[in-house]
Every structure is written in C-alpha cells, then in structure tokens.
Design a protein around this motif. Structure first.
Motif, PDB file in Angstrom:
ATOM      1  N   CYS A 177      39.813 -13.960 -26.732  1.00 27.67           N
ATOM      2  CA  CYS A 177      40.846 -13.433 -25.859  1.00 27.67           C
ATOM      3  C   CYS A 177      40.267 -13.228 -24.467  1.00 27.67           C
ATOM      4  O   CYS A 177      39.048 -13.118 -24.304  1.00 27.67           O
ATOM      5  N   GLN A 178      41.145 -13.191 -23.504  1.00 24.93           N
ATOM      6  CA  GLN A 178      40.750 -12.963 -22.116  1.00 24.93           C
ATOM      7  C   GLN A 178      41.664 -11.907 -21.520  1.00 24.93           C
ATOM      8  O   GLN A 178      42.886 -11.964 -21.677  1.00 24.93           O
ATOM      9  N   VAL A 179      41.053 -10.956 -20.839  1.00 25.51           N
ATOM     10  CA  VAL A 179      41.787  -9.891 -20.166  1.00 25.51           C
ATOM     11  C   VAL A 179      41.619 -10.089 -18.664  1.00 25.51           C
ATOM     12  O   VAL A 179      40.505 -10.358 -18.194  1.00 25.51           O
ATOM     13  N   ARG A 180      42.707  -9.963 -17.928  1.00 22.12           N
ATOM     14  CA  ARG A 180      42.670 -10.163 -16.484  1.00 22.12           C
ATOM     15  C   ARG A 180      43.359  -9.012 -15.774  1.00 22.12           C
ATOM     16  O   ARG A 180      44.288  -8.408 -16.309  1.00 22.12           O
ATOM     17  N   THR A 181      42.905  -8.748 -14.577  1.00 21.86           N
ATOM     18  CA  THR A 181      43.577  -7.833 -13.671  1.00 21.86           C
ATOM     19  C   THR A 181      43.178  -8.213 -12.257  1.00 21.86           C
ATOM     20  O   THR A 181      42.288  -9.061 -12.062  1.00 21.86           O
ATOM     21  N   SER A 182      43.799  -7.608 -11.263  1.00 21.28           N
ATOM     22  CA  SER A 182      43.498  -7.962  -9.883  1.00 21.28           C
ATOM     23  C   SER A 182      43.544  -6.715  -9.011  1.00 21.28           C
ATOM     24  O   SER A 182      44.192  -5.708  -9.353  1.00 21.28           O
ATOM     25  N   TYR A 183      42.859  -6.799  -7.904  1.00 23.36           N
ATOM     26  CA  TYR A 183      42.806  -5.716  -6.923  1.00 23.36           C
ATOM     27  C   TYR A 183      43.009  -6.320  -5.531  1.00 23.36           C
ATOM     28  O   TYR A 183      42.405  -7.343  -5.198  1.00 23.36           O
ATOM     29  N   ILE A 184      43.864  -5.702  -4.754  1.00 26.59           N
ATOM     30  CA  ILE A 184      44.062  -6.073  -3.366  1.00 26.59           C
ATOM     31  C   ILE A 184      43.340  -5.047  -2.499  1.00 26.59           C
ATOM     32  O   ILE A 184      42.927  -3.999  -2.999  1.00 26.59           O
ATOM     33  N   PRO A 185      43.134  -5.318  -1.209  1.00 29.66           N
ATOM     34  CA  PRO A 185      42.354  -4.380  -0.378  1.00 29.66           C
ATOM     35  C   PRO A 185      42.872  -2.952  -0.405  1.00 29.66           C
ATOM     36  O   PRO A 185      42.081  -2.009  -0.312  1.00 29.66           O
ATOM     37  N   GLN A 186      44.176  -2.754  -0.528  1.00 34.25           N
ATOM     38  CA  GLN A 186      44.723  -1.402  -0.545  1.00 34.25           C
ATOM     39  C   GLN A 186      44.363  -0.649  -1.829  1.00 34.25           C
ATOM     40  O   GLN A 186      44.555   0.564  -1.917  1.00 34.25           O
TER      41      GLN A 186
END
Length: 384
Positions: free
Chosen positions: A289-298
C-alpha cells in the motif's frame, strides 16, 4: 530558480495563492483529469475489465451485482418459456391426450421466471422440475448452471477484491496537518509527523517526497509540475522502519536542498507543493500500500517544533497522545539557512582563532552577544 517562482507568484492575486489547487489532496487523492482521449482508447478499459470493475464505485458494483443476476434469470426464463410454448405446455394451448410436458408446472412467463431463479440459485422447491423427455431442456439447464457459477465467482471476487484493497489500509495511516521548520541535531530541518493507527505493522516501510513546482528553463521553456526528489529520514534511517509508534520525519535543509533559498519571509509567497509518500506492506494481509499527502507553503510553519506525544504510564505501557499529534510550539530558529550557516561558520572561526576567549563566550542564533557569566561566591542550595 526560486526568484523566478516568486516573481510568478507576485503577478497573481493574493486570494489565488491562499486557495491554490493541489495535485494531491490531504487524503491522498490525485486531483487530475484526462481530456481529448481518442475514442478507441476507451476500449482499453474494457480489455482490462477486472481492474475496471475493482476500481469503480460501490454504487456501480451493487448495480452490476443486481443486474447480472436478475438479467440472467430473466434471459433464461425467456428460453424456458419458449421451450414450454414450443412443446404446448402453456395454459390455453390445446393439449392432446397423452401429452408429455418438458417442464412440470411451467405454464406461463411468471412460472418460467421462477423456475429459472430456482435452477440458477439451486433452491429446488420441488414444484417445478424437468421431466427428462426433452433433450433441449437438459442442455439448457447445464448451460444455465455453468453461467450461474461463473457469475457467482466473478461477483464474489470483485466484492472481495474491493473490500481488501490496500487503499483501505492506507486510511489508518495519518500525517500531521502541518509541517514545521526548526533546528534538529544542529541542522535546519523540515519536520513532518506520521502515525500508524493500527497495532499491526507496515513491513519494509519507505519514506520519500516529491517537490512539485513550476520552473522556467534557461531556454525559456515553462515546465509545469516539475518534480524534485526530497529525501526524508528518521533517526533510525529511512528504510525498514519500525512503525509501531508515530514517527517524526525530517529533511535536512542544506545547500543541496531545494528549500535552501527560502526564508521565513519568502516561504508564504512561494508556489510549490510538497508531496510525501509512505510505501509499505501490511503485516496481516501481505498487500502493498502507499499513503500520500501534500503540503503547500501556507501549511509549513517556520520556527515551530512538534509537541511530544509519547509517554509511559504507571502500568509500564507506552501511551500516544494524539491530541498533540499536529500541535506545535514556537522555538528559536534561524531566519534562513544562510543565516544559520553564517552563524556556524563564525562560531567555528572564533573557536579556532580565540580558543581561550571562547571558553567563556557562547554565540546564540538570535542573540550573538549572549555571554556566559561565571558567578563566584557562596550560594544557598535548596535540596528537594
């Protein structure tokens, strides 16, 4: 590279920056659509029909489940009705003396449908049955039984595959809502937290990241979603993690890092997306399985550090307090990576040039003039 990105951002309204569209959402879904696909390419989804059925939504799976069974029952009921009508078994048909029926108690479309349902589901109430005097009925019941078994196996396989999808295991892996930048082990680092909500482990876990941004090459070509590798690690390394409790991932911001040119002032005005991946194999099901998330500068907080969440109870167990999982506190942090390296270089230079003086002098990050004062004389010491 970053000045180009910054000039691109300054040309956009502030509201657009704060509501920037993500490529990867916080829960790991990819925000992308495909357009102008040739009509012939749609048949590729039919060729790979198993993956298509497994990936479609549950509402369509249930619709397929109901329609496949009821449709097959109805189609075969028409065939049974046609056999009964051809043999003169229906109500209202003129029957001669000594007439032998092909199917007992099938005298209309309704009874033919009931017989088809009882045959394919192997109910067998006993009221309707073949007489064995018609060869066509024997062949038809064999065909219907085989098709019924195939439909049962296929639908059970689709439902089982959807229930056991690795994406469901990924729902019990959570990342912190924000990332922080602070000092860690004498280096300026970007920190992210990840936790496994189940007691079963992820075997062979690997952590890595991708920085997505729009860049302009020296030839003037604009590259949208340019990807740059971001290395994350924990204190024990970055491969084969012992993922039994929440881990704090960190990326060292040095001269080779794409965040090297950032500072506390320029970070909120950047246009990039940091996507973090966690790959592993579920211990209980052996499925990857693969877990993903993301972050933007804010969502990256400069000058903050995560609160501790692991403690030990009186009974000897280790307790994880998830109320502080994404909480952070302000800590002393350099204004930028250049400031930190300059301060370190100055400190090393002073240590080599004035070794005696620096035994009584301590350079700080925010207050380089801070000095350690030796207090001579008697002091009252209170013992606890």
């Amino acid at each position: 590279m970053f000045p180009l990105i910054q000039s691109h951002i300054h040309g956009q309204p502030a509201g657009h920056r704060s509501h920037r569209t993500r490529l990867v959402t916080k829960d790991g879904r990819c925000n992308i659509e495909f357009g102008n696909i040739e009509y012939s390419n749609h048949f590729a989804f039919l060729v790979d029909f198993w993956t298509t059925f497994v990936e479609i939504r549950w509402r369509f799976v249930l619709l397929l489940f109901v329609s496949s069974f009821t449709g097959s029952w109805f189609v075969f009921s028409l065939l049974w009705y046609w056999i009964a009508k051809s043999n003169g078994d229906l109500t209202g048909q003129n029957r001669t003396d000594g007439h032998v029926q092909c199917i007992d108690n099938v005298n209309g479309l309704t009874t033919a449908f009931l017989y088809s349902l009882e045959t394919q589901t192997t109910i067998g109430y006993g009221g309707r049955a073949l007489t064995g005097h018609c060869a066509g009925t024997v062949a038809l019941i064999i065909i219907q039984s085989l098709i019924g078994v195939f439909i049962n196996c296929f639908m059970c396989g689709v439902i089982l595959a959807k229930i056991s999808l690795p994406k469901k295991r990924a729902k019990t892996i959570t990342f912190s809502d924000t990332a922080v930048i602070c000092l860690k082990k004498g280096s300026l680092c970007l920190l992210i937290r990840v936790a496994n909500l189940r007691k079963s482990l992820l075997i062979g876990s690997q952590i890595y990241g991708k920085l997505l941004r729009t860049t302009i090459t020296p030839d003037g070509e604009t590259i949208i979603l340019d990807q740059v590798d971001i290395d994350f690690m924990v204190d024990a390394g970055k491969d084969n993690l012992f993922f039994v409790c929440p881990l704090t991932l960190y990326h060292v911001i040095n001269s080779s890092s794409p965040f090297y040119e950032l500072s506390v002032d320029t970070l909120p005005h950047q246009d990039f997306e940091l996507v973090v991946f966690l790959d592993g194999m579920a211990e209980s099901t052996s499925s990857s399985c693969q877990v993903r998330t993301s972050y933007i500068p804010q969502e990256i907080k400069w000058g903050y550090s995560f609160l501790p969440i692991i403690s030990r109870t009186k009974t000897g167990k280790y307790r994880v307090d998830f109320s502080n999982f994404s909480r952070s506190v302000r800590v002393t942090t350099p204004h930028c990576s250049h400031c930190f390296e300059t301060d370190v270089d100055q400190r090393n230079h002073n240590n080599h040039s004035h070794p005696d003086h620096n035994q009584h002098r301590k350079l700080g990050i925010d207050n380089p003039g801070f000095e350690v004062i030796d207090i001579h004389g008697s002091m009252d010491v209170t013992k606890m």
